[in-house]
Design an enzyme around this catalytic site. Structure first.
Site, PDB file in Angstrom:
ATOM      1  N   GLY A 111       0.790  -1.215   0.000  1.00 11.44           N
ATOM      2  CA  GLY A 111       0.000   0.000   0.000  1.00 11.44           C
ATOM      3  C   GLY A 111       0.825   1.268   0.000  1.00 11.44           C
ATOM      4  O   GLY A 111       2.021   1.270  -0.234  1.00 11.44           O
ATOM      5  N   SER A 112       0.141   2.349   0.307  1.00  8.21           N
ATOM      6  CA  SER A 112       0.668   3.702   0.194  1.00  8.21           C
ATOM      7  C   SER A 112       1.728   4.041   1.239  1.00  8.21           C
ATOM      8  O   SER A 112       1.759   3.476   2.330  1.00  8.21           O
ATOM      9  CB  SER A 112      -0.504   4.683   0.347  1.00  8.21           C
ATOM     10  OG  SER A 112      -0.044   5.987   0.556  1.00  8.21           O
TER      11      SER A 112
END
Length: 136
Positions: free
Chosen positions: A61-62
Site C-alpha cells: 500500500g501507500s
C-alpha cells in the site's frame, strides 16, 4: 531459542507472537485508533495488534502507511515489535518513526514462528528470542 536476523529499528519489544501469512496495508488495513486489522478478507481481520510481536511477510500500500504506524504508537495501540520476512521502506520508516523495534530476514525463515509464542525482538542485536507457549 534465539534466531539471528537483520536489525531494522532499534530497541527491544516483547509480547505474544501474532503471525500473518498475508501482507498488511497499514493505510487501509489497520484502524489507527484501535489497532484492529480492518482489511476485508485479511486472515487477521478483527484482531487487535496492540502489544503483540507482529510478524508478516511485508507491507503493501501507500507511503501513508508509515504515518499510520506512527499514529498507532501515539494512540497506545501499536505492536510491541515488528518482524518482516523482507522489510520494505514503508514499514521500516514507520517503525523507526514510531520507535517500534523491528527485524527482518530471520535465519530459518518464518516457518518456525507460531502465533501465541512468547517473543522478544532485540532490534539492537538483530535477534528474536522465542519461547514455546507450553513453556511460558
Amino acid at each position: 531459542m534465539i534466531i539471528k536476523a537483520r536489525s531494522i529499528s532499534k530497541g527491544t519489544g516483547s509480547g505474544r507472537l501474532l503471525v500473518s501469512e498475508a501482507p498488511i496495508s497499514f493505510l487501509s488495513g489497520v484502524d489507527p485508533a484501535s489497532g484492529i486489522i480492518i482489511e476485508e478478507g485479511h486472515p487477521l481481520q478483527g484482531v487487535c495488534i496492540k502489544d503483540t510481536v507482529l510478524a508478516f511477510p511485508f507491507g503493501k500500500g501507500s507511503t501513508v502507511g508509515s504515518y499510520i504506524i506512527y499514529a498507532l504508537r501515539r494512540n497506545n495501540v501499536a505492536p510491541a515489535a515488528l518482524i518482516n520476512a523482507e522489510a520494505e521502506v514503508i514499514i521500516a520508516v514507520g517503525a523507526i518513526m514510531a520507535g517500534i523495534p523491528m527485524i527482518d530476514n530471520l535465519e530459518g525463515g518464518f516457518s518456525q514462528l507460531q502465533t501465541g509464542m512468547a517473543a522478544t525482538v532485540d532490534g539492537d542485536a538483530g535477534e528474536l528470542r522465542l519461547e514455546d507457549p507450553a513453556d511460558s
